[in-house]
Design a protein around this motif. Structure first.
Motif, short mmCIF file in Angstrom:
data_model
loop_
_atom_site.label_atom_id
_atom_site.label_comp_id
_atom_site.label_asym_id
_atom_site.label_seq_id
_atom_site.Cartn_x
_atom_site.Cartn_y
_atom_site.Cartn_z
N ASP B 24 9.06 1.15 10.11
CA ASP B 24 9.54 0.56 8.86
C ASP B 24 10.96 0.02 9.00
O ASP B 24 11.26 -1.09 8.54
CB ASP B 24 9.46 1.60 7.73
CG ASP B 24 9.86 1.00 6.41
OD1 ASP B 24 9.22 0.02 6.00
OD2 ASP B 24 10.82 1.49 5.79
N ALA B 42 8.67 -5.49 0.76
CA ALA B 42 7.95 -4.25 0.42
C ALA B 42 6.44 -4.42 0.62
O ALA B 42 5.77 -3.55 1.18
CB ALA B 42 8.25 -3.84 -1.01
N ASP B 43 5.89 -5.56 0.17
CA ASP B 43 4.45 -5.79 0.34
C ASP B 43 4.05 -5.75 1.82
O ASP B 43 3.03 -5.17 2.20
CB ASP B 43 4.05 -7.16 -0.24
CG ASP B 43 4.04 -7.17 -1.76
OD1 ASP B 43 4.12 -6.07 -2.35
OD2 ASP B 43 3.97 -8.26 -2.34
N ALA B 45 5.79 -4.33 4.30
CA ALA B 45 6.04 -2.98 4.83
C ALA B 45 4.90 -2.03 4.45
O ALA B 45 4.45 -1.21 5.28
CB ALA B 45 7.38 -2.46 4.33
N ILE B 46 4.44 -2.12 3.20
CA ILE B 46 3.31 -1.28 2.77
C ILE B 46 2.09 -1.59 3.64
O ILE B 46 1.42 -0.68 4.15
CB ILE B 46 2.99 -1.52 1.28
CG1 ILE B 46 4.12 -0.99 0.39
CG2 ILE B 46 1.65 -0.89 0.89
CD1 ILE B 46 4.04 -1.44 -1.07
N SER B 49 2.39 -0.30 7.19
CA SER B 49 2.25 1.17 7.23
C SER B 49 0.78 1.57 7.09
O SER B 49 0.33 2.52 7.75
CB SER B 49 3.09 1.83 6.13
OG SER B 49 2.50 1.68 4.86
N GLU B 50 0.01 0.84 6.29
CA GLU B 50 -1.41 1.14 6.15
C GLU B 50 -2.14 0.92 7.47
O GLU B 50 -2.97 1.74 7.89
CB GLU B 50 -2.07 0.22 5.10
CG GLU B 50 -1.55 0.35 3.68
CD GLU B 50 -1.97 1.63 2.99
OE1 GLU B 50 -2.58 2.51 3.63
OE2 GLU B 50 -1.67 1.76 1.78
N ILE B 114 -5.76 -2.34 -0.08
CA ILE B 114 -4.38 -2.66 -0.47
C ILE B 114 -3.82 -3.78 0.41
O ILE B 114 -3.20 -4.72 -0.07
CB ILE B 114 -3.50 -1.40 -0.43
CG1 ILE B 114 -3.88 -0.48 -1.60
CG2 ILE B 114 -2.01 -1.75 -0.47
CD1 ILE B 114 -3.17 0.87 -1.59
N LEU B 118 -2.45 -7.39 -0.93
CA LEU B 118 -1.03 -7.77 -0.85
C LEU B 118 -0.77 -8.96 0.08
O LEU B 118 0.22 -9.67 -0.10
CB LEU B 118 -0.18 -6.58 -0.37
CG LEU B 118 -0.16 -5.34 -1.28
CD1 LEU B 118 0.73 -4.25 -0.66
CD2 LEU B 118 0.35 -5.69 -2.66
#
Lengths: 112, 140
Positions: B24, B42-43, B45-46, B49-50, B114, B118
């Motif tokens: 991250d 943020a989108d 990074a999320i 991470s997924e 997700i 995104l």
């Protein structure tokens, strides 16, 4: 992520800070939630005001806490949901599951 | 390999959740260097991470000897990120609908949904050597 917790008017308030993405940080929230459940403290608010974002791991922890408390006559509610997390709750339809309040005071009042 | 290696805009990590935060920091640093707004950062990074979580749990089954690479590229209009693992692959069509009534209270199974929500584009390449996922997000 790190977190603090406190109790007010018989309600536990957990305040995570940072990002909830999995790994050791996510375990911290999960463990704290279950620590309170094991202590038979069944009114829980998660204050999300200082959470930058979370992914599906974070959502999974919230759901796991929600269902565990509900199955034990308790309740988990959310407060101060940020725009980014609100967007995730909306696209995953979890907005229909969680009660969410604009402030800790409103969330506490909803328990009484 | 026991710690992340960064070469330019590529990071290779051991397949271990312990390194999610390192990914991250690396990712958000590169994206901010591109001048991308915080909501898109943020989108992305999320989503990354997924995909890294998926590789660790589902592709590598927590085998920390395997590695995951994260490569960041950009063109004039998009950020393009490739996440590659060394796992056995999967069929992205086989994933249960997380919005279905019977799945709504499950605590897993939302990651890929997700990412698709995104990102503007998600491409999978699945081979015997592993799975390569390329995500694209408009930055305009």
């Amino acid at each position: 992520m790190n977190l603090t917790d406190r109790e007010q008017d018989g309600v536990v308030i957990i305040e995570p800070k940072g990002k909830i993405m999995g790994g050791p940080d996510a375990s911290l929230l999960h463990d704290k939630l279950y620590e309170f459940i094991e202590q038979n403290k069944k009114k829980v608010i998660i204050d999300l005001s200082r959470v930058d974002w979370m992914n599906s791991t974070g959502l999974g922890i919230l759901i796991s806490g929600y269902t565990t408390l509900r199955n034990n006559d308790g309740e988990l509610k959310l407060a101060n949901v940020t725009e980014k997390i609100q967007s995730l709750l909306t696209i995953t339809k979890l907005v229909t599951v969680f009660e969410a309040y604009d402030s800790i005071d409103d969330a506490i009042k909803s328990f009484h | 390999m026991d710690k992340p290696i960064i070469t330019g805009n590529t990071m290779i990590i051991p397949s271990n959740q312990e390194f999610l935060a390192d990914v991250d920091v690396f990712l958000e640093g590169v994206l901010r260097g591109y001048g991308i707004d915080e909501s898109r950062v943020a989108d992305i990074a999320i989503s990354v991470s997924e995909l890294v979580n998926n590789a660790i749990h589902h592709a590598h089954h927590k085998d920390t000897k395997k590695t995951i690479s994260i490569k960041i590229n950009r063109d004039k209009e998009n950020v393009i990120i490739n996440i590659s693992d060394q796992g056995t692959g999967f069929n992205p069509e086989d994933i249960n609908d997380p919005l279905a009534e019977e799945n709504l209270l499950k605590d897993t199974g939302r990651g890929l949904f997700i990412v698709k929500s995104l990102m503007d584009k998600v491409d999978f390449e699945i081979t015997d050597q592993g799975t390569s996922v390329t995500i694209t997000k408009s930055i305009k």
